[in-house]
Design an enzyme around this catalytic site. Structure first.
Site, PDB file in Angstrom:
ATOM      1  N   GLU A  42       0.716  -1.121   0.058  1.00 20.89           N
ATOM      2  CA  GLU A  42      -0.007   0.000   0.013  1.00 20.89           C
ATOM      3  C   GLU A  42       0.924   1.186   0.143  1.00 20.89           C
ATOM      4  O   GLU A  42       1.895   1.319   0.796  1.00 20.89           O
ATOM      5  CB  GLU A  42      -0.944  -0.126   1.382  1.00 20.89           C
ATOM      6  CG  GLU A  42      -1.889   1.082   1.376  1.00 20.89           C
ATOM      7  CD  GLU A  42      -2.776   0.659   2.476  1.00 20.89           C
ATOM      8  OE1 GLU A  42      -3.688   1.819   2.622  1.00 20.89           O
ATOM      9  OE2 GLU A  42      -2.629  -0.122   3.482  1.00 20.89           O
ATOM     10  N   LYS A 113      -8.947   3.772  -2.262  1.00 26.27           N
ATOM     11  CA  LYS A 113      -9.394   3.084  -1.009  1.00 26.27           C
ATOM     12  C   LYS A 113     -10.681   3.713  -0.494  1.00 26.27           C
ATOM     13  O   LYS A 113     -10.650   4.730  -0.237  1.00 26.27           O
ATOM     14  CB  LYS A 113      -8.486   3.077   0.272  1.00 26.27           C
ATOM     15  CG  LYS A 113      -8.431   2.237   1.390  1.00 26.27           C
ATOM     16  CD  LYS A 113      -7.209   2.572   2.277  1.00 26.27           C
ATOM     17  CE  LYS A 113      -7.122   1.675   3.397  1.00 26.27           C
ATOM     18  NZ  LYS A 113      -5.909   1.788   4.281  1.00 26.27           N
ATOM     19  N   CYS A 147      -5.955  -3.009   1.409  1.00 27.73           N
ATOM     20  CA  CYS A 147      -5.830  -3.231   2.903  1.00 27.73           C
ATOM     21  C   CYS A 147      -6.961  -3.254   3.698  1.00 27.73           C
ATOM     22  O   CYS A 147      -7.713  -4.296   3.282  1.00 27.73           O
ATOM     23  CB  CYS A 147      -5.081  -2.106   3.257  1.00 27.73           C
ATOM     24  SG  CYS A 147      -4.369  -2.301   5.198  1.00 27.73           S
TER      25      CYS A 147
END
Length: 269
Positions: A42, A113, A147
């Site tokens: 990430e 994200k 994530c």
């Protein structure tokens, strides 16, 4: 069949040139083993816990100089790359993003994200608002998540509904949350009948110690490959379409859902 590599790498905080060099080393190593696709952690090009000011300074558009550098790496090593970076959107907001570049250097997809993890994400980034992408590549449908996204079953369900065979997941998972690799990622792969490649950091930066334990999980819920907690490693696994199709025949969670009772969604196919 495709061969996927996960690069479990140490962070390079606010050192983009060092991060690019690490991506190139990982790409060469993975390509030398016959891998078709490499996933690295990430926001790897900037480092993860860098603070708002550094995120603002290091963020680039999806087609910026760093993206061009990764595309050159992909072409030189003849391997597709999924990497995390800080994206400056056209709205001038900063997003925690992941980009998918083909082995010819073509930009295939970007994902912002959706689920920001506590203050470390919220202080640096704006949340994404678009459904995660799924793109066709080498006969496979490849989706992106980042994530914390993968810890929500709804994210994986969306990607499964949109036809994903594989979800590439750059991550920055910290010590204390190892159950994500051990339990959650295999469960998500099993319950939605797809592969998940989960690429974490190892080592530490000034803020966090990272858990390592990167994994590649099968639609059967088994781990195709798993990394140690604390060492840089390149994991590889052959992803077999026959395994995918058999899992989808035998495990019918997606078709057996009661969408009339518990929420909005679409049945697959």
């Amino acid at each position: 069949m495709i061969t996927v590599a996960v690069g479990q790498l140490r962070p390079h905080i606010a050192q983009p040139q060092q991060a690019l060099a690490a991506v190139e080393r990982a790409a060469r190593s993975a390509s030398s083993t016959g891998a078709d696709l490499l996933i690295v952690p990430e926001t790897f090009l900037s480092g993860y816990a860098i603070g708002r000011a550094a995120a603002q300074r290091l963020a680039e558009p999806v087609d910026g100089e760093m993206a061009s550098a990764v595309a050159r790496i992909a072409r030189r090593s003849s391997i597709a790359v999924v990497y995390g970076f800080a994206e400056r959107g056209s709205d001038q907001k900063i997003y925690n993003a992941a980009s998918f570049v083909s082995e010819t250097g073509e930009h295939l997809a970007v994902h912002r994200k959706l689920h920001l993890f506590q203050s470390v994400d919220a202080e640096q980034f704006s949340p994404g608002h678009d459904r995660p992408p799924v793109v066709a590549w080498n006969g496979w449908n490849v989706g992106l998540a980042i994530c914390y996204d993968i810890e929500f079953p709804e994210t994986v369900r969306m990607l499964a509904e949109d036809g994903a065979d594989l979800i590439c997941t750059p991550t920055a998972n910290m010590v204390g949350f190892e159950q994500v690799s051990r339990l959650i990622v295999p469960a998500r792969a099993y319950e939605s009948q797809l592969y998940i490649a989960y690429a974490n950091y190892c080592g530490a930066d000034e803020t966090f110690s990272y858990a390592g334990t990167s994994v590649i999980a099968s639609p059967t819920g088994d781990l195709c490959a798993a990394a140690s907690p604390d060492a840089e490693e390149i994991l590889t696994a052959d992803l077999d379409r026959a395994t995918l199709e058999e899992a989808r025949r035998n495990l019918t969670y997606l078709t057996d859902r009661r969408l009339d009772l518990y929420g909005h969604g679409t049945a697959p196919g």
